[in-house]
Design a protein around this motif. Structure first.
Motif, short mmCIF file in Angstrom:
data_model
loop_
_atom_site.label_atom_id
_atom_site.label_comp_id
_atom_site.label_asym_id
_atom_site.label_seq_id
_atom_site.Cartn_x
_atom_site.Cartn_y
_atom_site.Cartn_z
N ARG A 104 33.70 37.35 48.98
CA ARG A 104 34.71 36.56 49.35
C ARG A 104 35.84 36.50 50.37
NH1 ARG A 104 35.41 34.26 43.69
NH2 ARG A 104 35.64 36.48 43.15
N CYS A 135 37.28 23.29 49.12
CA CYS A 135 37.01 24.40 49.79
C CYS A 135 35.97 25.07 50.49
CB CYS A 135 36.48 25.11 48.37
SG CYS A 135 36.12 27.23 49.26
N PRO A 150 39.72 31.64 45.14
CA PRO A 150 39.66 30.94 46.57
C PRO A 150 40.33 30.09 47.11
CG PRO A 150 37.42 29.90 44.94
CD PRO A 150 38.40 31.07 44.26
N ARG A 151 40.32 29.48 48.05
CA ARG A 151 41.81 29.02 48.46
C ARG A 151 41.28 27.89 49.25
NH1 ARG A 151 46.29 29.23 52.35
NH2 ARG A 151 46.84 27.20 53.42
N PHE A 152 41.80 26.64 48.02
CA PHE A 152 41.44 25.23 48.44
C PHE A 152 42.40 24.29 48.59
CE2 PHE A 152 39.20 26.19 45.24
CZ PHE A 152 37.88 25.61 44.83
N THR A 153 41.76 23.30 49.91
CA THR A 153 42.96 22.96 50.60
C THR A 153 43.10 21.13 49.39
OG1 THR A 153 42.19 23.20 52.65
CG2 THR A 153 43.35 21.45 53.09
N ARG A 211 45.86 27.85 41.94
CA ARG A 211 46.20 29.07 42.41
C ARG A 211 46.50 30.57 41.54
NH1 ARG A 211 50.97 26.35 45.17
NH2 ARG A 211 49.84 25.35 46.77
N CYS A 224 46.66 23.08 40.42
CA CYS A 224 46.95 23.58 41.62
C CYS A 224 47.70 24.92 41.08
CB CYS A 224 47.69 23.18 42.44
SG CYS A 224 48.18 23.92 43.87
N ASP A 256 51.68 19.52 49.87
CA ASP A 256 50.14 20.68 49.34
C ASP A 256 49.37 19.51 49.45
OD1 ASP A 256 51.69 23.71 50.81
OD2 ASP A 256 51.99 23.51 48.30
N HIS A 261 31.33 28.70 43.06
CA HIS A 261 31.73 29.26 44.79
C HIS A 261 31.14 30.92 44.44
CE1 HIS A 261 34.70 31.80 47.56
NE2 HIS A 261 34.67 30.21 48.16
#
Length: 305
Positions: A305, A231, A210-213, A205, A200, A189, A292
């Motif tokens: 969101r 994000c 929100p979704r993070f890369t 998580r 993480c 990941d 965010h």
């Protein structure tokens, strides 16, 4: 006749029975061993007493005398993923005996040659196999150090997560298999340190996040940077700062400069140090969520969101 034993042994620090008896009588060699002038390091391999505790020499002699390859924790030491020390580990073909001399741990396999690489002239297991081998047979190495070796191997691009997965899949009965697969999934990941793994799992998580890369690349004025977590929809970056790397004044100044550069193309960076991240995970989550939410409003993303 007086012999220079150092010259007889040669620059490698050890010599075989055949090499020595080609130059001196067998009785002479036997006398040197009996009086301690020479030591029998492995079967058919001899060295000077002062060299007997040299870990690298013992490993090289074991590899030579068995026809095997350096493996397990010894291979990780050659790859500079663990410190050298302890008994040397060598893997040999399954047709050979699994009994090794004192100070040597022999392992047997049917797939000896397909994974062999060379490091400083020695045959050695490839990194991914060495990691998985040592995980299953740690030989006294703490699990935390083996985790560190796996992380370092991926971070330094000595192997890729999918190669570790392939090795694990070959071992359905590997001790600790589930824990290793969970670690490798986090590496796949994008986690590249224990602190990033902690952040993480316990922050990024967390519930409602929100979704993070992870390991997200950005380019600013021709310079490429890697964001720990990003994000992208609101251009929000989260950096986890370990004390070992980010603790110096010079590194802090570089971090400030980098944050200013990525801000120039619209990114806001939040930084969390080890102590705060691990002691106040919920507080970190609240801060990230608040920023965010404001960034969504700034970007006109309806405040949801």
């Amino acid at each position: 006749m007086t012999h220079d034993l150092g010259a007889l042994i040669g620059p490698d620090g050890y010599a075989s029975w055949e090499e020595l008896t080609a130059r001196v009588a067998r009785t002479t060699l036997g006398r040197w061993v009996a009086d301690g002038s020479l030591l029998r390091l492995q079967r058919g391999i001899y060295c000077l007493p002062a060299a007997a505790q040299d870990w690298r020499l013992r490993l090289e002699a074991a590899v030579r005398s068995t026809g095997g390859v350096a493996s397990h924790r010894s291979a990780l030491a050659l790859w500079k993923l663990l410190p050298p020390g302890g008994p040397v580990h060598v893997t040999v073909d399954h047709s050979r005996s699994g009994r090794g001399p004192a100070g040597v741990v022999l392992h047997r396999t049917r797939e000896l040659r397909e994974s062999v690489r060379r490091v400083d002239g020695l045959p050695v297991s490839c990194v991914e196999r060495a990691v998985v081998d040592a995980w299953g047979s740690p030989g006294g190495v703490p699990r935390a150090e083996l985790r560190g070796a796996a992380i370092e191997a991926v971070r330094n691009r000595l192997c890729r997560p999918h190669q570790l997965v392939d090795e694990v899949q070959r071992r359905p009965c590997l001790p600790g298999r589930r824990a290793l697969l969970e670690l490798v999934a986090l590496l796949a990941d994008g986690c590249r340190s224990e602190l990033e793994i902690w952040g993480c799992l316990n922050v990024l998580r967390g519930p409602g996040m929100p979704r993070f890369t992870l390991q997200h690349p950005v380019v600013v004025r021709g310079r490429r940077f890697i964001l720990d977590a990003a994000c992208e929809e609101v251009k929000l970056a989260v950096e986890t700062d370990g004390a070992a790397y980010h603790g110096s004044k010079q590194q802090r100044e570089r971090d400030i400069g980098r944050d200013a550069l990525v801000a120039a193309i619209g990114w806001q960076t939040l930084r969390f140090g080890f102590r705060r991240l691990t002691a106040a995970a919920e507080e970190c989550r609240r801060e990230i969520l608040a920023v965010h939410t404001e960034r969504r409003r700034l970007f006109g993303l309806d405040g949801g969101r």
